[in-house]
Design a protein around this motif. Structure first.
Motif, PDB file in Angstrom:
ATOM      1  N   GLY A   1      -5.262  35.212  52.747  1.00 22.98           N
ATOM      2  CA  GLY A   1      -5.829  36.396  53.265  1.00 22.98           C
ATOM      3  C   GLY A   1      -4.546  37.640  53.831  1.00 22.98           C
ATOM      4  N   PRO A   2      -5.508  38.935  54.015  1.00 29.40           N
ATOM      5  CA  PRO A   2      -4.377  40.085  53.430  1.00 29.40           C
ATOM      6  C   PRO A   2      -3.117  40.010  54.724  1.00 29.40           C
ATOM      7  CG  PRO A   2      -6.773  40.734  54.397  1.00 29.40           C
ATOM      8  CD  PRO A   2      -6.948  38.940  54.417  1.00 29.40           C
ATOM      9  N   VAL A   3      -2.710  40.642  54.929  1.00 31.21           N
ATOM     10  CA  VAL A   3      -1.215  40.805  55.447  1.00 31.21           C
ATOM     11  C   VAL A   3      -0.854  41.918  56.901  1.00 31.21           C
ATOM     12  CG1 VAL A   3       0.823  41.268  55.749  1.00 31.21           C
ATOM     13  CG2 VAL A   3       0.327  39.306  53.864  1.00 31.21           C
ATOM     14  N   THR A   4      -0.887  41.760  57.484  1.00 32.32           N
ATOM     15  CA  THR A   4      -1.141  42.751  58.352  1.00 32.32           C
ATOM     16  C   THR A   4       0.194  42.645  59.583  1.00 32.32           C
ATOM     17  OG1 THR A   4      -1.755  41.623  60.696  1.00 32.32           O
ATOM     18  CG2 THR A   4      -3.364  41.907  58.869  1.00 32.32           C
ATOM     19  N   PRO A   5       0.739  44.077  60.461  1.00 31.93           N
ATOM     20  CA  PRO A   5       1.429  43.997  60.726  1.00 31.93           C
ATOM     21  C   PRO A   5       1.408  42.300  62.165  1.00 31.93           C
ATOM     22  CG  PRO A   5       0.190  46.181  61.028  1.00 31.93           C
ATOM     23  CD  PRO A   5      -0.364  44.767  60.858  1.00 31.93           C
ATOM     24  N   ASP A   6       0.784  42.007  62.420  1.00 39.09           N
ATOM     25  CA  ASP A   6       0.787  41.128  63.223  1.00 39.09           C
ATOM     26  C   ASP A   6       0.723  39.876  62.670  1.00 39.09           C
ATOM     27  OD1 ASP A   6       1.025  42.286  65.963  1.00 39.09           O
ATOM     28  OD2 ASP A   6      -0.689  43.518  64.869  1.00 39.09           O
TER      29      ASP A   6
ATOM     30  N   VAL B   1     -16.146  43.800  55.886  1.00 39.69           N
ATOM     31  CA  VAL B   1     -16.413  45.297  56.298  1.00 39.69           C
ATOM     32  C   VAL B   1     -16.724  45.862  54.582  1.00 39.69           C
ATOM     33  CG1 VAL B   1     -17.353  44.548  58.702  1.00 39.69           C
ATOM     34  CG2 VAL B   1     -15.496  45.671  57.954  1.00 39.69           C
ATOM     35  N   VAL B   2     -16.959  46.969  55.103  1.00 39.41           N
ATOM     36  CA  VAL B   2     -17.088  48.281  54.289  1.00 39.41           C
ATOM     37  C   VAL B   2     -15.989  49.738  54.856  1.00 39.41           C
ATOM     38  CG1 VAL B   2     -18.537  50.291  52.751  1.00 39.41           C
ATOM     39  CG2 VAL B   2     -17.768  47.663  52.113  1.00 39.41           C
ATOM     40  N   VAL B   3     -15.724  49.912  54.961  1.00 41.88           N
ATOM     41  CA  VAL B   3     -15.375  50.967  55.609  1.00 41.88           C
ATOM     42  C   VAL B   3     -15.460  52.361  54.837  1.00 41.88           C
ATOM     43  CG1 VAL B   3     -13.501  51.747  57.819  1.00 41.88           C
ATOM     44  CG2 VAL B   3     -13.718  49.429  57.200  1.00 41.88           C
ATOM     45  N   GLU B   4     -15.707  53.274  56.077  1.00 41.14           N
ATOM     46  CA  GLU B   4     -16.894  54.727  55.264  1.00 41.14           C
ATOM     47  C   GLU B   4     -15.069  55.509  56.858  1.00 41.14           C
ATOM     48  OE1 GLU B   4     -17.642  57.341  53.924  1.00 41.14           O
ATOM     49  OE2 GLU B   4     -18.023  58.929  55.176  1.00 41.14           O
ATOM     50  N   GLY B   5     -14.968  56.446  56.024  1.00 37.35           N
ATOM     51  CA  GLY B   5     -14.175  57.965  57.413  1.00 37.35           C
ATOM     52  C   GLY B   5     -12.444  56.973  57.120  1.00 37.35           C
ATOM     53  N   PRO B   6     -11.169  58.204  57.780  1.00 38.34           N
ATOM     54  CA  PRO B   6     -10.370  58.407  57.452  1.00 38.34           C
ATOM     55  C   PRO B   6      -9.984  56.823  58.639  1.00 38.34           C
ATOM     56  CG  PRO B   6     -10.870  60.645  57.685  1.00 38.34           C
ATOM     57  CD  PRO B   6     -11.621  59.753  58.325  1.00 38.34           C
ATOM     58  N   PRO B   7      -8.827  56.829  58.692  1.00 38.75           N
ATOM     59  CA  PRO B   7      -8.273  56.035  59.949  1.00 38.75           C
ATOM     60  C   PRO B   7      -7.675  56.811  61.054  1.00 38.75           C
ATOM     61  CG  PRO B   7      -6.646  55.279  57.403  1.00 38.75           C
ATOM     62  CD  PRO B   7      -7.447  56.393  57.936  1.00 38.75           C
ATOM     63  N   ASN B   8      -7.230  56.053  61.885  1.00 41.43           N
ATOM     64  CA  ASN B   8      -6.922  56.879  63.496  1.00 41.43           C
ATOM     65  C   ASN B   8      -5.094  56.637  63.509  1.00 41.43           C
ATOM     66  OD1 ASN B   8      -5.825  56.423  66.395  1.00 41.43           O
ATOM     67  ND2 ASN B   8      -6.877  58.013  66.418  1.00 41.43           N
ATOM     68  N   TRP B   9      -4.596  57.727  62.587  1.00 39.60           N
ATOM     69  CA  TRP B   9      -3.269  57.609  62.429  1.00 39.60           C
ATOM     70  C   TRP B   9      -2.296  56.802  63.764  1.00 39.60           C
ATOM     71  CZ3 TRP B   9      -2.763  55.833  58.062  1.00 39.60           C
ATOM     72  CH2 TRP B   9      -3.713  56.432  56.782  1.00 39.60           C
ATOM     73  N   THR B  10      -2.651  57.611  64.881  1.00 42.26           N
ATOM     74  CA  THR B  10      -2.174  57.948  66.539  1.00 42.26           C
ATOM     75  C   THR B  10      -1.703  55.656  66.904  1.00 42.26           C
ATOM     76  OG1 THR B  10      -3.430  58.210  67.736  1.00 42.26           O
ATOM     77  CG2 THR B  10      -1.856  59.788  67.231  1.00 42.26           C
ATOM     78  N   SER B  11      -2.844  55.852  66.625  1.00 46.29           N
ATOM     79  CA  SER B  11      -3.148  54.376  67.082  1.00 46.29           C
ATOM     80  C   SER B  11      -3.426  53.085  66.414  1.00 46.29           C
ATOM     81  CB  SER B  11      -4.756  54.299  68.302  1.00 46.29           C
ATOM     82  OG  SER B  11      -3.406  54.852  69.063  1.00 46.29           O
ATOM     83  N   PHE B  12      -3.015  54.269  65.050  1.00 43.59           N
ATOM     84  CA  PHE B  12      -3.524  52.681  63.453  1.00 43.59           C
ATOM     85  C   PHE B  12      -3.401  51.038  63.873  1.00 43.59           C
ATOM     86  CE2 PHE B  12      -2.051  51.485  58.955  1.00 43.59           C
ATOM     87  CZ  PHE B  12      -3.436  51.892  58.656  1.00 43.59           C
ATOM     88  N   ARG B  13      -1.765  50.773  63.881  1.00 38.41           N
ATOM     89  CA  ARG B  13      -1.306  49.567  64.981  1.00 38.41           C
ATOM     90  C   ARG B  13      -2.610  49.133  65.295  1.00 38.41           C
ATOM     91  NH1 ARG B  13       4.417  46.249  65.206  1.00 38.41           N
ATOM     92  NH2 ARG B  13       3.156  44.379  66.005  1.00 38.41           N
ATOM     93  N   GLN B  14      -3.321  49.717  66.235  1.00 43.11           N
ATOM     94  CA  GLN B  14      -3.427  48.700  67.414  1.00 43.11           C
ATOM     95  C   GLN B  14      -5.138  48.699  67.218  1.00 43.11           C
ATOM     96  OE1 GLN B  14      -3.572  51.466  70.758  1.00 43.11           O
ATOM     97  NE2 GLN B  14      -4.847  49.825  72.335  1.00 43.11           N
TER      98      GLN B  14
END
Lengths: 444, 406
Positions: free
Chosen positions: A277-282, A292-305
């Motif tokens: 599966g995918p690698v994540t920071p954790d 899931v399919v995601v629409e919209g940009p990420p939030n960058w200030t709490s990206f990892r969270q």
């Protein structure tokens, strides 16, 4: 979007050797990307001494190949802004801009950029960015771009070249639209680049860049479409913002980008072969529970969270629209060296936020089907009306057409005041529970 | 001044003994302004059998529609008396109000007399609304009008001409008359007269603001949005004649202010009245800007479609929605301030309005170069409480009267 060390690097686990705490283990492609970016920022920092010229421009509708064909260095204020968000600096920058009279209602990328500029224009690597020799206003898919560079022009007092890219309201590119963009490239943009660089336009050089772009685009699309597999070897939203970094920013058309995407593809192919599966920071997502399919940009200030909220639930983004803002390649478009200016026009016209709402809805429905997703999530960001205005309608329409449930969370790009972790987590958990219930209901 | 307000073409109504009084004219205008269901449009359609096509702010080439026998109908959202039941379900809290009231009016049937809707390119919210409208009202002609941001005739002009030709074809396909040069020339002439009257009224207000209260002029301009150009012209001419003849209006010791930022979503009428009651003469503004988007007359000689195109390219105002390629940001505002002898500027923008609010810091800098006092506040079209704004505007006006210049 580009990868510059603002946050801890993804730390693979599982089949990968475990990294020591706090130490990120990097795949070869990750190291390559980091080196590419570092070299680019070094060149930018040295530009006042070396005499290299820099052009500020935007991610959607960027003309990197054209700039590179003039040996001009691109600077992307959006990327600086998101990096400021990831590095925890955007709050102060935004506060500074608001103190200077910028409204709390408007785009926080703009305010972060203005605040960064007023604070010395130190970029994501800690080096000072050069002053722009030109602002290339690729007005593609976002009205705010126009105002952003009007604001920067007031600050930098430098020339601006405007490229107005018509909107695909009716879901197609007409000859008149393409002709308008090409006319501007020929009549306005190229002459401006010639003036700044002191070089003549060299179409053969541009063709070389475009040929390399298409190679890299092939590999990127392969990587993104690897998420059609179950389990997906990548996270096509959080993880993919790293993957699209080079191609969305300063590197499209370069040998570096070709090599990066070739390497990335090989790594993902290996993960796919191994059923990972995918690698994540954790760590690695060991059990893919929700696609899931995601629409919209990420939030960058709490990206990892934010990412962790997904990963903890075993939720993997298998497709996303944000990774198409710098170009929609998975529908078949490739830069075509045989039609250099026309292909740049088509590229600009085809970026995701330049697509009409009906087209965006069709794309989401298609992703849900092709990527065998359980549902879709909209991260609606306050800053970006281009994305956000109409997303509640998108939610209803996509649910209606696909029969799959949608979730809706709200945050912002780089203003931490608008990331309410508890609220978002609560909504996500409820949403994933709903997916689970739906699944149980279907199998009962 | 007064000569400019005499109609250039004779029209029957004002010459008749049953001509309106100022009171009846303003009442009629307010009735039209308040009529969400567009009864005047419905009547026009019943009378003529023509098409009626709505448009959102700021600029559309009304001349082209009129030349094809289509009634252009200006829509500017709702007001404080429109209850938003469904519209809010389409928008997050951080999006301005005009799209939700427009959706509400669409869904509640108020706009079902329109055969189409035009969405000029002014911001991402209106742009995306065009896509929603296309899905919500598939029977209507929906066109996003991508006004060029390149103003070179051979580039942006060529594109804009193509957009207009495509629009004309779409209208003809819906049953409108094909676009003919003579009809377009006549429509341009009619709108030239209309715009000249608006300019004259603005000039009269600059000179004698007590004669032309903005809250009154505003409803006349709003009423004009739903009338055929000839009726609008007659109303404007009558209004000008009547206010000039009005002897009872005397100057008061009010501060002369220019109001900037209200070009799309409009403030409630109560807010305009509040500003006037707070001691401000509004001597220039951005309201209902389509009437003044083109600065002067469109030439009648030559190819009328080219003339329409060139008018947009060369003669459009420095709207925040328009890229200012050359020249200095805010210069036009400074010039308007000088021409209107404004003693202060009110930056009065709708909440979450990107064009207005992103522009504002540059405009503030511009007026500060001239040491013009300014203050800023935001509103929504359904704002219902004006006390805070009244206090702010009143203090601002008092400060101007007490401390500025003299």
């Amino acid at each position: 979007m580009s990868r510059v060390e603002p946050t801890p690097e993804p730390a693979p686990r599982g089949a990968h050797a475990a990294a020591a705490p706090g130490e990120a283990q990097k795949d070869s492609s990750q190291r390559r990307q980091k080196e590419m970016i570092a070299r680019h920022y070094d060149r930018l920092a040295a530009a006042p001494e070396t005499g290299e010229k820099s052009v500020y421009t935007f991610v959607p509708g960027n003309l990197t190949e054209l700039l590179r064909s003039f040996d001009l260095l691109p600077v992307l204020p959006e990327i600086n802004a998101l990096q400021s968000g990831m590095r925890g600096k955007s709050a102060d920058y935004i506060a500074l801009a608001e103190k200077q009279g910028h409204s709390e209602d408007v785009c926080t990328y703009v305010k972060s950029d203005i605040g960064m500029l007023e604070s010395g224009n130190v970029g994501p690597t800690g080096q000072r960015l050069p002053l722009p020799d030109l602002l290339l206003l690729s007005y593609t898919g976002c009205f705010t771009f126009l105002k952003w560079f009007e604001l920067l022009r007031e600050k930098y007092r430098c020339p601006v070249a405007m490229l107005h890219v018509p909107y695909q309201a009716e879901g197609k590119i007409t000859p008149a639209m393409r002709g308008y963009v090409v006319d501007q490239l020929r009549g306005e943009v190229i002459p401006a680049l010639e003036r700044i660089s002191g070089r003549r336009y060299d179409e053969d050089r541009l063709r070389e860049q475009l040929r390399r772009s298409a190679q890299a685009e092939d590999d990127l699309v392969w990587v993104l479409q690897s998420a059609r597999n179950v389990p997906s070897p990548i996270d096509a939203f959080f993880g993919a913002v790293y993957y699209v970094g080079p191609i969305f920013s300063a590197f499209r058309g370069t040998e570096d980008a070709v090599a990066y995407y070739r390497e990335l593809r090989a790594e993902v192919a290996e993960r796919l072969r191994a059923g990972k599966g995918p690698v994540t920071p954790d760590g690695e997502v060991e059990r893919e529970r929700y696609r899931v399919v995601v629409e919209g940009p990420p939030n960058w200030t709490s990206f990892r969270q934010f990412w962790k909220m997904f990963a903890d639930e075993g939720a993997v983004a298998v497709a996303s629209t944000y990774t198409k803002v710098g170009g929609v390649y998975d529908l078949g478009f490739r830069h075509d060296p045989e039609r250099p200016l026309e292909t740049l026009a088509d590229y600009c016209l085809g970026c995701y936020t330049n697509l009409g709402l009906p087209t965006r809805i069709e794309l989401l429905v298609r992703y849900l089907d092709e990527y065998r997703a359980d549902g879709f999530l909209i991260n609606s960001v306050k800053s970006c009306n281009s994305f956000s205005a109409g997303q509640l309608h998108i939610l209803r329409e996509v649910e209606k057409r696909s029969g799959k449930p949608g979730g809706f969370v709200e945050s912002d790009l780089v203003d931490p005041r608008y990331f309410s972790a508890a609220n978002i987590k609560n909504r996500l958990e409820s949403y994933f529970q709903m997916l689970e219930q739906k699944r149980l209901g279907a199998t009962a | 001044m007064s000569a400019d307000l005499a109609p250039r073409e004779p029209h029957s109504e004002s010459a008749e003994s049953g001509a309106p009084t100022l009171t009846t004219l303003v009442a009629r205008a307010e009735e039209l302004y308040r009529d969400y269901r567009l009864e005047a449009v419905r009547q026009w359609k019943a009378r003529t059998g023509g098409l009626a096509v709505g448009y959102l702010p700021i600029y559309v080439p009304r001349e082209l529609l009129a030349a094809q026998g289509v009634l252009p109908v200006g829509l500017m959202g709702g007001r404080d008396d429109l209850e938003i039941i469904k519209g809010d379900a389409y928008y997050q809290s951080y999006i301005c109000h005009i799209p939700r009231s427009t959706i509400e009016l669409g869904l509640n049937g108020s706009l079902d007399c329109l055969d189409g809707l035009l969405f000029p390119a002014i911001c991402d919210v209106i742009r995306n609304l065009s896509g929603m409208w296309r899905m919500l009202f598939p029977g209507q002609l929906v066109r996003y009008l991508d006004v060029p941001q390149n103003f070179a005739p051979e580039i942006g002009g060529r594109f804009w001409r193509h957009e207009l030709e495509a629009l004309a074809s779409d209208l003809a396909a819906r049953g409108a008359r094909p676009l003919e040069p003579e009809a377009l020339r006549a429509a341009i002439a009619a709108y030239n007269v209309n715009r000249a009257l608006v300019r004259a009224l603005y000039a009269l207000r600059r000179e004698q603001p007590w004669k032309v209260p903005t809250s009154e002029l505003y409803v006349v301009l709003r009423a004009s949005l739903v009338l055929p150009v000839e009726e609008s012209t007659a109303m404007l001419a009558d209004y000008g004649r009547l206010v000039l003849a009005e002897e009872g209006r005397r100057p008061m010791d009010q501060a002369r202010v220019l109001l900037s930022g209200s070009f799309c979503e409009q403030p409630p009428l109560g807010l305009i009245k509040t500003l006037e009651r707070a001691g401000c003469y509004i001597v220039d503004d951005d309201f209902v800007q389509i009437h003044r988007y083109l600065r002067g007359d469109i030439p009648l000689a030559g190819d009328p479609l080219d003339n329409l195109v060139r008018a947009f390219l060369d003669d459009g105002i420095a709207s925040p929605t328009r890229y200012i390629a050359d020249g200095v940001k805010g210069e036009e505002l400074r010039q308007r301030s000088r021409e209107s002898a404004a003693e202060g500027v009110l930056f009065c923008a709708p909440s979450f309005c990107d064009p207005a609010l992103l522009d504002q810091p540059m405009l503030v800098e511009a007026v500060e170069r001239d040491a013009i006092p300014w203050t800023a506040f935001k509103y929504s079209e359904n704002s219902g409480q004006f006390q805070v704004i009244r206090e702010q505007a009143g203090t601002f006006a008092d400060a101007i009267k007490l401390w500025s210049g003299a």
